[in-house]
Design an enzyme around this catalytic site. Structure first.
Site, mmCIF file in Angstrom:
data_model
loop_
_atom_site.group_PDB
_atom_site.id
_atom_site.type_symbol
_atom_site.label_atom_id
_atom_site.label_comp_id
_atom_site.label_asym_id
_atom_site.label_seq_id
_atom_site.Cartn_x
_atom_site.Cartn_y
_atom_site.Cartn_z
ATOM 1 N N TYR A 174 27.456 57.091 -63.805
ATOM 2 C CA TYR A 174 28.228 58.255 -64.223
ATOM 3 C C TYR A 174 27.398 59.527 -64.357
ATOM 4 C CZ TYR A 174 32.633 55.833 -64.880
ATOM 5 O OH TYR A 174 33.808 55.156 -64.658
ATOM 6 N N GLU B 67 32.599 27.330 -65.706
ATOM 7 C CA GLU B 67 32.770 28.325 -64.644
ATOM 8 C C GLU B 67 33.881 29.320 -64.962
ATOM 9 O OE1 GLU B 67 34.543 28.672 -60.107
ATOM 10 O OE2 GLU B 67 34.174 26.695 -60.957
ATOM 11 N N ASP C 193 34.668 24.053 -60.817
ATOM 12 C CA ASP C 193 35.705 23.540 -59.929
ATOM 13 C C ASP C 193 35.112 22.613 -58.876
ATOM 14 O OD1 ASP C 193 37.718 24.866 -61.196
ATOM 15 O OD2 ASP C 193 38.041 26.366 -59.638
#
Length: 393
Positions: free
Chosen positions: A138, A220, A273
């Site tokens: 910024y 996860e 997963d």
């Protein structure tokens, strides 16, 4: 401080203690230290000297009527990456480099941006102040274009100067969450006590004075993490720590996992997963990534064990087929890529599980585990794999 078991039976913690003892024994056999670890942070004077050396090279080039350029290690080629089971993915000693030239239309803007951020880093280090990557962006958002440009340049600068990212006095805004039996002191002296209830706190960017637990569970997905919190997992399995990077982990999450391991050497397990992306995320925690291979010693925890969800669990747990998402072409490509990674080719168990998934091509688990069953399943899985974790890395 000793914690009294509140949930699991004492035998569960006995298994964890045995596993921790085997981890410490393996460290000693490998010449590792039972505490500490990682690459020491560079001092402010070292960082300033490195930046001054780079600027001096630019001045010298200009004095010779030569176009100055930055030389950065090429981290996009596997030829520059080596794998060691005790460290993970790291850059080779004699790596190829790429030039960011000031006289090339393709790279002149990046050259200018590197110079601009180097100047800001110098001021931060010199004044012993800190800024976030977002703060840097910024300062001139139109010039940088997007946050990713700033992120990549900061990594390039860290690699070029050969100093850890934290030594640049630039912090990342954390996206990860942590809960459980953990107390620590933040950089500004704030004391934080993570709870064992249904709430979590953001992963800090810099901490000290950590107090530990019996084991660390990396989750996860944020959804799975929140489900386990709702089920009072941390209290039922106390003393433990649970952490999530909400998918691909950010630097702060990886640094905290590494610090917890280096400080306490408690067993660390990963719940991801049963798909190529979950396996890759676990590997980032365990062995690192190409992009941050120059800082592997500060980020990787090779002692992490794959708790699940395994492709073989889909059949063993009788997971309904209608809860599985078919593997896409992109998933198949990711799986093929993962199977070629050096840390998979040297581990028969991982390779067998990954090939099992590819052979069936039935899809990946959505990780929407029923929380009470998940809690019991995690406890029994740890009890089973910890004694033989050496073969199941």
């Amino acid at each position: 401080m000793a914690f009294a078991p509140m949930g699991p039976e004492a035998s569960f913690f006995a298994v964890l203690d045995q596993h921790r003892a085997s981890l410490l024994a393996a460290l000693r056999r490998g010449g590792g230290e039972p505490a500490g670890g990682g690459t020491p942070q560079a001092s402010s004077s070292e960082v300033l000297a490195s930046i001054e050396s780079v600027i001096q090279d630019i001045i010298t080039s200009v004095a010779r009527n030569e176009a100055p350029a930055f030389t950065i290690g090429n981290r996009s080629s596997w030829e520059n990456i080596k794998f060691e089971d005790s460290v993970g993915l790291q850059m080779v000693t004699h790596f190829t480099t790429r030039k960011i030239k000031s006289d090339s239309l393709k790279s002149v803007k990046k050259f200018a941006l590197i110079l601009k951020i180097l100047s800001k880093i110098y001021k931060l280090v010199q004044s012993n102040t800190y800024a976030t990557k977002r703060d840097i962006y910024y300062t001139d958002s139109q010039l940088f274009g997007n946050q990713t440009v700033v992120d990549n340049i900061i990594n390039d600068i860290s690699c070029m100067l050969k100093v850890p990212r934290m030594s640049l006095h630039i912090l990342s805004t954390s996206k990860g969450l942590i809960a459980g039996n953990l107390r620590y002191i933040e950089e500004d002296g704030t004391r934080v006590h993570c709870t064992c209830g249904a709430t979590a706190v953001a992963v800090p960017s810099n901490i000290q004075g950590i107090r530990n637990a019996k084991f660390l569970l990396i989750v996860e997905k944020d959804a799975t993490f929140q489900r386990l919190l709702d089920d009072n997992f941390c209290n039922r399995m106390s003393p433990c720590i649970m952490i999530t990077g909400k998918g691909v982990p950010d630097l702060n999450t990886r640094l905290l996992v590494k610090k917890l391991w280096d400080t306490f050497h408690i067993p660390v397990f990963a719940l991801v997963d049963a798909d190529p992306h979950g396996i890759e995320i676990m590997c980032i925690y365990k062995y690192g990534s190409m992009a941050m291979s120059f800082e592997a010693h500060n980020l990787t925890v090779p002692a992490i064990r794959w708790l699940g969800l395994l492709p073989s669990d889909i059949k063993r747990l009788n997971i309904p087929r209608d809860t599985l998402i078919p593997l896409t072409k992109r998933d198949q490509m990711k799986l093929d890529s993962v199977l070629k990674r050096p840390y998979v080719t040297c581990q028969p168990f991982w390779r067998k599980e990954s090939q099992r998934e590819r052979g069936r091509n039935i899809g990946r688990g959505r990780s929407r585990l029923h929380a009470p069953r998940a809690r019991c399943g995690i406890r029994s899985r740890i009890s089973r794999i910890a004694p033989r974790a050496k073969g199941r890395r």
